[in-house]
Each structure stands twice: as C-alpha cells, then as structure tokens.
Scaffold this active site. Structure first.
Site, PDB file in Angstrom:
ATOM      1  N   LYS A  69      -4.955  18.345 -21.049  1.00  0.00           N
ATOM      2  CA  LYS A  69      -5.324  19.625 -21.656  1.00  0.00           C
ATOM      3  C   LYS A  69      -4.714  20.757 -20.836  1.00  0.00           C
ATOM      4  O   LYS A  69      -4.896  20.821 -19.624  1.00  0.00           O
ATOM      5  CB  LYS A  69      -6.847  19.799 -21.697  1.00  0.00           C
ATOM      6  CG  LYS A  69      -7.308  21.143 -22.260  1.00  0.00           C
ATOM      7  CD  LYS A  69      -8.820  21.243 -22.324  1.00  0.00           C
ATOM      8  CE  LYS A  69      -9.438  21.586 -20.980  1.00  0.00           C
ATOM      9  NZ  LYS A  69      -9.205  23.006 -20.585  1.00  0.00           N
ATOM     10  N   ASP A 105      -5.463  24.271 -25.181  1.00  0.00           N
ATOM     11  CA  ASP A 105      -6.824  24.784 -25.273  1.00  0.00           C
ATOM     12  C   ASP A 105      -6.837  26.294 -25.028  1.00  0.00           C
ATOM     13  O   ASP A 105      -7.127  26.762 -23.933  1.00  0.00           O
ATOM     14  CB  ASP A 105      -7.682  24.054 -24.230  1.00  0.00           C
ATOM     15  CG  ASP A 105      -9.106  24.570 -24.141  1.00  0.00           C
ATOM     16  OD1 ASP A 105      -9.609  25.070 -25.151  1.00  0.00           O
ATOM     17  OD2 ASP A 105      -9.699  24.468 -23.046  1.00  0.00           O
ATOM     18  N   LEU A 106      -6.517  27.055 -26.085  1.00  0.00           N
ATOM     19  CA  LEU A 106      -6.472  28.514 -25.968  1.00  0.00           C
ATOM     20  C   LEU A 106      -7.598  29.207 -26.740  1.00  0.00           C
ATOM     21  O   LEU A 106      -7.738  30.422 -26.642  1.00  0.00           O
ATOM     22  CB  LEU A 106      -5.108  29.038 -26.435  1.00  0.00           C
ATOM     23  CG  LEU A 106      -3.903  28.517 -25.653  1.00  0.00           C
ATOM     24  CD1 LEU A 106      -2.623  29.151 -26.174  1.00  0.00           C
ATOM     25  CD2 LEU A 106      -4.050  28.768 -24.158  1.00  0.00           C
ATOM     26  N   LYS A 107      -8.352  28.447 -27.513  1.00  0.00           N
ATOM     27  CA  LYS A 107      -9.569  28.954 -28.171  1.00  0.00           C
ATOM     28  C   LYS A 107      -9.326  30.275 -28.928  1.00  0.00           C
ATOM     29  O   LYS A 107      -9.987  31.281 -28.671  1.00  0.00           O
ATOM     30  CB  LYS A 107     -10.695  29.142 -27.159  1.00  0.00           C
ATOM     31  CG  LYS A 107     -11.110  27.877 -26.418  1.00  0.00           C
ATOM     32  CD  LYS A 107     -12.282  28.155 -25.489  1.00  0.00           C
ATOM     33  CE  LYS A 107     -12.702  26.915 -24.736  1.00  0.00           C
ATOM     34  NZ  LYS A 107     -11.742  26.566 -23.659  1.00  0.00           N
ATOM     35  N   LEU A 108      -8.410  30.262 -29.868  1.00  0.00           N
ATOM     36  CA  LEU A 108      -8.109  31.484 -30.608  1.00  0.00           C
ATOM     37  C   LEU A 108      -9.333  31.981 -31.369  1.00  0.00           C
ATOM     38  O   LEU A 108     -10.135  31.200 -31.874  1.00  0.00           O
ATOM     39  CB  LEU A 108      -6.950  31.246 -31.578  1.00  0.00           C
ATOM     40  CG  LEU A 108      -5.540  31.441 -30.995  1.00  0.00           C
ATOM     41  CD1 LEU A 108      -5.252  30.482 -29.873  1.00  0.00           C
ATOM     42  CD2 LEU A 108      -4.490  31.323 -32.088  1.00  0.00           C
ATOM     43  N   HIS A 109      -9.468  33.293 -31.429  1.00  0.00           N
ATOM     44  CA  HIS A 109     -10.593  33.921 -32.130  1.00  0.00           C
ATOM     45  C   HIS A 109     -10.179  35.350 -32.457  1.00  0.00           C
ATOM     46  O   HIS A 109     -10.238  36.240 -31.613  1.00  0.00           O
ATOM     47  CB  HIS A 109     -11.839  33.907 -31.229  1.00  0.00           C
ATOM     48  CG  HIS A 109     -13.091  34.350 -31.921  1.00  0.00           C
ATOM     49  ND1 HIS A 109     -14.324  34.244 -31.333  1.00  0.00           N
ATOM     50  CD2 HIS A 109     -13.314  34.896 -33.153  1.00  0.00           C
ATOM     51  CE1 HIS A 109     -15.262  34.702 -32.155  1.00  0.00           C
ATOM     52  NE2 HIS A 109     -14.661  35.112 -33.270  1.00  0.00           N
ATOM     53  N   ASP A 110      -9.730  35.567 -33.696  1.00  0.00           N
ATOM     54  CA  ASP A 110      -9.241  36.881 -34.097  1.00  0.00           C
ATOM     55  C   ASP A 110      -9.280  36.949 -35.618  1.00  0.00           C
ATOM     56  O   ASP A 110      -9.775  36.026 -36.272  1.00  0.00           O
ATOM     57  CB  ASP A 110      -7.817  37.105 -33.557  1.00  0.00           C
ATOM     58  CG  ASP A 110      -7.530  38.562 -33.225  1.00  0.00           C
ATOM     59  OD1 ASP A 110      -7.827  39.422 -34.086  1.00  0.00           O
ATOM     60  OD2 ASP A 110      -7.019  38.852 -32.134  1.00  0.00           O
ATOM     61  N   ILE A 111      -8.740  38.003 -36.187  1.00  0.00           N
ATOM     62  CA  ILE A 111      -8.720  38.098 -37.641  1.00  0.00           C
ATOM     63  C   ILE A 111      -7.801  37.006 -38.207  1.00  0.00           C
ATOM     64  O   ILE A 111      -6.893  36.534 -37.515  1.00  0.00           O
ATOM     65  CB  ILE A 111      -8.273  39.500 -38.111  1.00  0.00           C
ATOM     66  CG1 ILE A 111      -6.835  39.800 -37.654  1.00  0.00           C
ATOM     67  CG2 ILE A 111      -9.237  40.572 -37.612  1.00  0.00           C
ATOM     68  CD1 ILE A 111      -6.283  41.084 -38.252  1.00  0.00           C
ATOM     69  N   PRO A 112      -8.041  36.575 -39.444  1.00  0.00           N
ATOM     70  CA  PRO A 112      -7.298  35.436 -39.989  1.00  0.00           C
ATOM     71  C   PRO A 112      -5.780  35.551 -39.888  1.00  0.00           C
ATOM     72  O   PRO A 112      -5.104  34.579 -39.500  1.00  0.00           O
ATOM     73  CB  PRO A 112      -7.768  35.383 -41.450  1.00  0.00           C
ATOM     74  CG  PRO A 112      -9.163  35.907 -41.392  1.00  0.00           C
ATOM     75  CD  PRO A 112      -9.118  37.008 -40.376  1.00  0.00           C
ATOM     76  N   ASN A 113      -5.205  36.685 -40.218  1.00  0.00           N
ATOM     77  CA  ASN A 113      -3.750  36.794 -40.210  1.00  0.00           C
ATOM     78  C   ASN A 113      -3.171  36.643 -38.808  1.00  0.00           C
ATOM     79  O   ASN A 113      -2.127  36.000 -38.623  1.00  0.00           O
ATOM     80  CB  ASN A 113      -3.316  38.134 -40.810  1.00  0.00           C
ATOM     81  CG  ASN A 113      -1.819  38.179 -41.056  1.00  0.00           C
ATOM     82  OD1 ASN A 113      -1.270  37.307 -41.718  1.00  0.00           O
ATOM     83  ND2 ASN A 113      -1.158  39.206 -40.520  1.00  0.00           N
ATOM     84  N   ASP A 123      -6.703  22.115 -15.158  1.00  0.00           N
ATOM     85  CA  ASP A 123      -7.184  23.450 -14.821  1.00  0.00           C
ATOM     86  C   ASP A 123      -6.601  23.866 -13.472  1.00  0.00           C
ATOM     87  O   ASP A 123      -7.295  23.959 -12.448  1.00  0.00           O
ATOM     88  CB  ASP A 123      -8.715  23.467 -14.806  1.00  0.00           C
ATOM     89  CG  ASP A 123      -9.295  23.208 -16.187  1.00  0.00           C
ATOM     90  OD1 ASP A 123      -8.614  23.530 -17.182  1.00  0.00           O
ATOM     91  OD2 ASP A 123     -10.417  22.679 -16.274  1.00  0.00           O
ATOM     92  N   THR A 167     -20.032  24.343 -23.526  1.00  0.00           N
ATOM     93  CA  THR A 167     -21.001  23.481 -22.831  1.00  0.00           C
ATOM     94  C   THR A 167     -21.655  24.177 -21.647  1.00  0.00           C
ATOM     95  O   THR A 167     -22.551  23.625 -21.020  1.00  0.00           O
ATOM     96  CB  THR A 167     -20.332  22.169 -22.365  1.00  0.00           C
ATOM     97  OG1 THR A 167     -19.141  22.465 -21.646  1.00  0.00           O
ATOM     98  CG2 THR A 167     -20.013  21.280 -23.552  1.00  0.00           C
ATOM     99  N   ARG A 198     -19.352  14.088 -16.536  1.00  0.00           N
ATOM    100  CA  ARG A 198     -19.368  13.904 -15.083  1.00  0.00           C
ATOM    101  C   ARG A 198     -19.711  12.456 -14.768  1.00  0.00           C
ATOM    102  O   ARG A 198     -20.427  11.798 -15.531  1.00  0.00           O
ATOM    103  CB  ARG A 198     -20.423  14.817 -14.426  1.00  0.00           C
ATOM    104  CG  ARG A 198     -20.161  16.318 -14.607  1.00  0.00           C
ATOM    105  CD  ARG A 198     -19.012  16.764 -13.718  1.00  0.00           C
ATOM    106  NE  ARG A 198     -18.804  18.199 -13.767  1.00  0.00           N
ATOM    107  CZ  ARG A 198     -17.982  18.822 -14.599  1.00  0.00           C
ATOM    108  NH1 ARG A 198     -17.307  18.118 -15.494  1.00  0.00           N
ATOM    109  NH2 ARG A 198     -17.831  20.130 -14.558  1.00  0.00           N
ATOM    110  N   ARG A 201     -12.654  18.559 -13.126  1.00  0.00           N
ATOM    111  CA  ARG A 201     -12.922  18.457 -11.693  1.00  0.00           C
ATOM    112  C   ARG A 201     -13.209  17.054 -11.177  1.00  0.00           C
ATOM    113  O   ARG A 201     -12.746  16.715 -10.078  1.00  0.00           O
ATOM    114  CB  ARG A 201     -14.064  19.419 -11.331  1.00  0.00           C
ATOM    115  CG  ARG A 201     -13.596  20.859 -11.204  1.00  0.00           C
ATOM    116  CD  ARG A 201     -14.750  21.849 -11.179  1.00  0.00           C
ATOM    117  NE  ARG A 201     -15.350  22.011 -12.504  1.00  0.00           N
ATOM    118  CZ  ARG A 201     -16.274  22.902 -12.790  1.00  0.00           C
ATOM    119  NH1 ARG A 201     -16.728  23.713 -11.840  1.00  0.00           N
ATOM    120  NH2 ARG A 201     -16.751  23.014 -14.012  1.00  0.00           N
TER     121      ARG A 201
END
Length: 232
Positions: free
Chosen positions: A32, A59-67, A10, A119, A181, A211
């Site tokens: 990561k 780690d880009l956490k895609l979240h959009d329409i399927p296509n 990070d 988390t 941690r 961290r």
C-alpha cells in the site's frame, strides 16, 4: 477469492521504501502506498515499485465533488495500480463518478473500494466529533451498502465488521481491513483491532499491516508470520 496481506509502506522517502522492499528476495508482497510516500515522491514511486513486480493499493482516500474525483481517478488509473480508494462519506454520485474515471477502454480498471469509518474512530469519537449518533456498526453497514449500490468492489473497514459487510453486501464484495496487530503487539493509534488469524475468521479478504512488519526486527519474518496466520 484468495486472501492476501498488504504491507503498508508508511515511509517518507523513495530510498526507505526501496531499501525495505530489497529485503524481500523470494516474495513480491502486495503493498500500500499512502499519502506520506505519495506526497513525498509523487507518481514516480508508484511506477518504480510497480515495475519491480508488486501489486499496489494506492491509498489516497479521495473525497471531493464528483467531477473532481472522476478526473483524478482517470489520472490514477494511468499508473496501472491494482486498487484505489475514496471516502464513502462523499456520497453515491461521487463514487459513481470515480468508477467512470477509472474505466479504460480495452483494459481492466483498478479495484475501487470505499473507506467506511477509519479504524482510529471509536463510537465515542464518532458521536462527539462527527455528530453521528447511530451505532458505529450500523454506520459502517450503511456506507458499505451505499458503496455496493454505486457499483464499487468493496470497502475499507475494521476486521470486526467484515463478516457483517459480507452478510449485507454479498460474499464477493471485498473487505480490506487495517487495524491488524499480532497478539503480542501494541495497538498504536488504532481503536478497532484484531489479529491476522482472527481477521481471517471474521471474513477479511485483505488485511493491511504496517508497523507490525515495518518496525519488526526482521520484517520479512514478520511478513511471513502474518501471511501464515492470515491464510491459515
């Protein structure tokens, strides 16, 4: 399956990331690359770190329409990363489309995992801000089962939920768990945390640690401590 510690890079620049990795002379830790570093440096940083011999969880956490997710995953697969993710909240059709995008004839695809609930999310915040009034553990399990049904390899969840995920989705269904941690460390902005040793006991397959390693006086020593505690 062997357990592994993934260091969350990070960091906000190529120089910081490479300087950090230069400190590891005898190890090639799994790392990561998240939004901060990827958006700062683009695909080139992924290729450079991969060329140094590191496994990479992108780690880009895609979240959009399927296509859109399918086409984006096809691009990410070309970076030869080892693991990628998306949000399970996008639904089964999106997750199935992501798998189609990752498929490459004649070669293996990256592991695909789904984020259940971040988390940083507590029961109270989930109810108040997301209007989800089911118990947090039940929501995580529902998302995990959806991901397993869509053919994914595993989920991102809290270590506190890893054992339940294995019970519900099978021992080979991966649990990748941030929120780790050291016992003598600070929680930061995480709401559901535990130690590396406890994460091992609870059934985590991979732990993602940022961290506590990045900000340690001796990051290599902190990484080795984390590996020792997690792998036993």
């Amino acid at each position: 399956m062997g357990k592994d510690v993934i260091i969350a890079l990070d960091l906000d620049s190529r120089s910081k990331a490479l300087n950090f990795l230069d400190g590891f002379s005898s190890e090639k830790p799994f790392v990561k690359i998240g939004m901060e570093l990827y958006f700062a440096e683009g695909p080139a940083i992924v290729r450079e770190i991969k060329s140094r011999g590191h496994k990479i969880f992108l780690d880009l956490k895609l979240h959009d329409i399927p296509n859109t997710v399918k086409r984006s995953m096809a691009r990410l697969a070309g970076l030869d990363v080892d693991m990628v993710n998306l949000h399970a909240a996008g639904g089964a059709a999106m997750m199935e489309a992501a798998l189609e995008g990752l498929a490459r004839p004649g070669s293996s695809r990256p592991l695909l995992i789904a984020v259940t609930q971040l988390t940083s999310i507590s029961q109270e915040r989930m109810e108040r801000e997301l209007l989800i009034d089911r118990p947090l553990e039940q929501v995580v399990m529902h998302y995990a089962k959806n991901a397993a049904g869509a053919g994914l390899d595993g989920v991102v969840c809290s270590p506190l939920e890893a054992g339940k995920v294995h019970e519900g989705c099978g021992g080979s269904f991966l649990t990748v768990t941030p929120g780790v941690r050291f016992a003598d460390g600070e929680m930061g902005d995480q709401a559901r945390v535990t130690t590396p040793a406890r994460a091992r006991e609870l059934g985590s397959d991979y732990i993602v640690v940022g961290r506590p390693i990045l900000q340690a006086a001796d990051p290599v020593a902190a990484y080795r401590r984390c590996v020792a505690e997690f792998t036993g």
